[in-house]
Enzyme design. Structure first.
Site, PDB file in Angstrom:
ATOM      1  N   HIS A 265       1.314 -19.768   4.102  1.00  0.00           N
ATOM      2  CA  HIS A 265       0.494 -20.434   5.115  1.00  0.00           C
ATOM      3  C   HIS A 265      -0.865 -20.663   4.461  1.00  0.00           C
ATOM      4  CE1 HIS A 265      -1.216 -21.636   8.854  1.00  0.00           C
ATOM      5  NE2 HIS A 265      -1.730 -20.490   9.201  1.00  0.00           N
TER       6      HIS A 265
ATOM      7  N   ARG B 126       0.853  -1.184   0.000  1.00  0.00           N
ATOM      8  CA  ARG B 126       0.000   0.000   0.000  1.00  0.00           C
ATOM      9  C   ARG B 126       0.893   1.239   0.000  1.00  0.00           C
ATOM     10  NH1 ARG B 126      -2.425  -1.539   5.610  1.00  0.00           N
ATOM     11  NH2 ARG B 126      -0.254  -2.172   5.666  1.00  0.00           N
TER      12      ARG B 126
HETATM   13  P1  NAD Z   1       4.015  -9.371   8.836  1.00  0.00           P
HETATM   14  O1  NAD Z   1       2.922  -8.885   9.739  1.00  0.00           O
HETATM   15  O2  NAD Z   1       5.397  -9.448   9.360  1.00  0.00           O
HETATM   16  O3  NAD Z   1       4.080  -8.436   7.514  1.00  0.00           O
HETATM   17  C1  NAD Z   1       2.961  -8.106   6.778  1.00  0.00           C
HETATM   18  C2  NAD Z   1       3.282  -7.186   5.604  1.00  0.00           C
HETATM   19  O4  NAD Z   1       2.066  -6.947   4.882  1.00  0.00           O
HETATM   20  C3  NAD Z   1       3.818  -5.812   5.983  1.00  0.00           C
HETATM   21  O5  NAD Z   1       4.698  -5.390   4.977  1.00  0.00           O
HETATM   22  C4  NAD Z   1       2.559  -4.955   5.968  1.00  0.00           C
HETATM   23  O6  NAD Z   1       2.840  -3.585   5.761  1.00  0.00           O
HETATM   24  C5  NAD Z   1       1.855  -5.543   4.762  1.00  0.00           C
HETATM   25  N1  NAD Z   1       0.408  -5.318   4.725  1.00  0.00           N
HETATM   26  C6  NAD Z   1      -0.456  -5.304   5.761  1.00  0.00           C
HETATM   27  N2  NAD Z   1      -1.705  -5.052   5.296  1.00  0.00           N
HETATM   28  C7  NAD Z   1      -1.597  -4.930   3.951  1.00  0.00           C
HETATM   29  C8  NAD Z   1      -2.526  -4.662   2.916  1.00  0.00           C
HETATM   30  N3  NAD Z   1      -3.825  -4.475   3.187  1.00  0.00           N
HETATM   31  N4  NAD Z   1      -2.065  -4.598   1.634  1.00  0.00           N
HETATM   32  C9  NAD Z   1      -0.764  -4.784   1.346  1.00  0.00           C
HETATM   33  N5  NAD Z   1       0.171  -5.033   2.299  1.00  0.00           N
HETATM   34  C10 NAD Z   1      -0.250  -5.090   3.575  1.00  0.00           C
HETATM   35  O7  NAD Z   1       3.523 -10.785   8.254  1.00  0.00           O
HETATM   36  P2  NAD Z   1       4.292 -12.204   8.318  1.00  0.00           P
HETATM   37  O8  NAD Z   1       4.422 -12.639   9.740  1.00  0.00           O
HETATM   38  O9  NAD Z   1       5.494 -12.145   7.441  1.00  0.00           O
HETATM   39  O10 NAD Z   1       3.194 -13.165   7.652  1.00  0.00           O
HETATM   40  C11 NAD Z   1       2.998 -13.226   6.242  1.00  0.00           C
HETATM   41  C12 NAD Z   1       2.512 -14.623   5.875  1.00  0.00           C
HETATM   42  O11 NAD Z   1       3.565 -15.557   6.140  1.00  0.00           O
HETATM   43  C13 NAD Z   1       1.306 -15.110   6.659  1.00  0.00           C
HETATM   44  O12 NAD Z   1       0.524 -15.906   5.802  1.00  0.00           O
HETATM   45  C14 NAD Z   1       1.929 -15.977   7.756  1.00  0.00           C
HETATM   46  O13 NAD Z   1       1.056 -16.959   8.256  1.00  0.00           O
HETATM   47  C15 NAD Z   1       3.068 -16.600   6.964  1.00  0.00           C
HETATM   48  N6  NAD Z   1       4.185 -17.129   7.770  1.00  0.00           N
HETATM   49  C16 NAD Z   1       4.756 -16.331   8.721  1.00  0.00           C
HETATM   50  C17 NAD Z   1       5.829 -16.810   9.455  1.00  0.00           C
HETATM   51  C18 NAD Z   1       6.535 -15.928  10.456  1.00  0.00           C
HETATM   52  O14 NAD Z   1       7.495 -16.392  11.045  1.00  0.00           O
HETATM   53  N7  NAD Z   1       6.148 -14.669  10.691  1.00  0.00           N
HETATM   54  C19 NAD Z   1       6.319 -18.116   9.210  1.00  0.00           C
HETATM   55  C20 NAD Z   1       5.739 -18.890   8.194  1.00  0.00           C
HETATM   56  C21 NAD Z   1       4.660 -18.371   7.483  1.00  0.00           C
HETATM   57 MG    MG Z   2       1.984 -19.966  11.802  1.00  0.00          MG
END
Ligand code: NAD
Ligand code: MG
Length: 330
Positions: A99, A39
């Site tokens: 995920h 965004r």
């Molecule tokens: P995060 O919260 O760290 O990051 C989210 C990102 O998305 C940020 O850049 C944020 O600004 C952006 N964002 C938020 N709302 C948005 C919107 N409406 N439009 C566009 N961008 C937007 O997220 P994360 O923890 O990296 O998780 C991302 C995915 O990875 C999820 O599906 C999660 O289940 C999966 N996952 C996470 C981990 C982990 O260790 N954190 C591990 C495996 C899988």
């Molecule tokens: Mg998880």
């Protein structure tokens, strides 16, 4: 490491948080053409730009992409998919998740022409990046939900390989298994189980009159040594390194604490995950503005173990206490 026989799709990464940043950097270093979708004015835009990425709105970023990785928080993926991805992705492109939650529980029903795959590193983003940089990798599990091109498996393998996951291990799964085991692991063992075990042990010692500082070192700080041994060589290696007295105590007291009743409640947690109750409640909580989530979080942050921990960790000057977004840069 990257195998030349695998495809090299043009990739759009939507979201630049824990996973998004690590994926974008690793894939770029593995030779992929990577664009980041965010965004405009969002909190991670400046960071992606500072890392040298072309940043566009999600709707723009996905237009030219052969593969779109959805790496926003799970609870906003449906909206992002419906508003920005579904109307703009190329015919026959590939939609990738880290995920399976939204697809498995039916919140996102992907367009019929798309390949739909999952590549989930079994570790947080900071580790996915750090391991890659030192020539290692975090194991990844991958799955195919929809294979319209006949090439979905190759795309998943190419992406996992580009993340560095192939250096560690790649295991094929399906969306149901990834989603349900991931939720169970973080709830019962990793995040929920481990933090509740530590807090309960701390409370028991402090309520019995022992110094909070000593209780902290005993039940939280020392856990690192034990977990490092688990990681290196399983429970076998932990048993090799602790004293005979610690081993005997482990054998007689471990099962008194984590007994059949705990296992029974773990099964109940798993059942709520499997039948969708957990996800239904989580979506309702999110849509209500996170009232309980914020309350629970505040209680964790105010727990006495956090107060004493802050004081004691200040003496460990070598610790990396940088905020999450800066830590990812490490
Ligand atoms: P995060 O919260 O760290 O990051 C989210 C990102 O998305 C940020 O850049 C944020 O600004 C952006 N964002 C938020 N709302 C948005 C919107 N409406 N439009 C566009 N961008 C937007 O997220 P994360 O923890 O990296 O998780 C991302 C995915 O990875 C999820 O599906 C999660 O289940 C999966 N996952 C996470 C981990 C982990 O260790 N954190 C591990 C495996 C899988
Ligand atoms: Mg998880």
């Amino acid at each position: 490491m990257t195998q030349s026989s695998l495809p090299k799709p043009r990739i759009a990464i939507v979201g630049y948080g824990s996973q998004g940043r690590a994926h974008a950097l690793n894939l770029r270093d593995s030779g992929f053409d990577v664009t980041v979708g965010l965004r405009p004015g969002g909190p991670t835009e400046a960071k992606a730009k500072a890392d040298g990425f072309m940043v566009r709105s999600p709707a723009e970023a996905v237009k030219d992409a052969d593969l779109v990785a959805v790496l926003t928080p799970d609870m906003v993926q449906r909206k992002v998919y419906e508003e920005a991805l579904a109307p703009n992705m190329k015919q026959g492109a590939c939609l990738l998740f880290a995920h399976g939650l939204n697809v498995h529980y039916g919140m996102i029903a992907p367009r019929d022409d798309l390949d739909v795959i999952l590549v989930a590193p079994k570790g947080p983003g900071a580790l996915v990046r750090r391991e890659y940089e030192i020539g290692r990798g975090v194991p990844c599990i991958y799955a195919i939900h929809q294979d319209r091109s006949g090439n979905a498996r190759q795309l998943a393998l190419a992406y996992a390989d580009g993340l560095g996951g192939a250096r560690a291990n790649l295991i094929e799964t399906n969306f149901k298994e990834e989603t349900e085991t991931d939720l169970f692991g973080e709830q019962a063992v990793l995040c929920g189980g481990a933090s509740s075990l530590v807090q309960a042990g701390f409370e028991v010692l402090v309520e019995a009159g022992y110094q909070p500082e000593i209780a902290y070192y005993e039940v939280l700080h020392e856990l690192k040594l034990i977990v490092d041994l688990f990681y290196e060589g399983g429970i076998t290696r932990m048993l090799e390194f602790v004293s005979e007295t610690a081993q005997y105590g482990d054998y007689v007291s471990g099962p008194r604490v984590i007994d059949e009743s705990v296992k029974q409640r773990m099964r109940e947690v798993l059942k709520d995950i499997q039948d969708g109750t957990f996800t239904k409640n989580w979506v309702a909580e999110y849509e209500a503005g996170l009232p309980n989530y914020n309350r629970y979080k505040q209680a964790d942050l105010e727990h006495p173990i956090e107060q004493v921990g802050k004081k004691l960790r200040a003496k460990m000057v070598w610790l990396d206490n940088s905020p999450k977004d800066q830590k990812e840069a490490a």
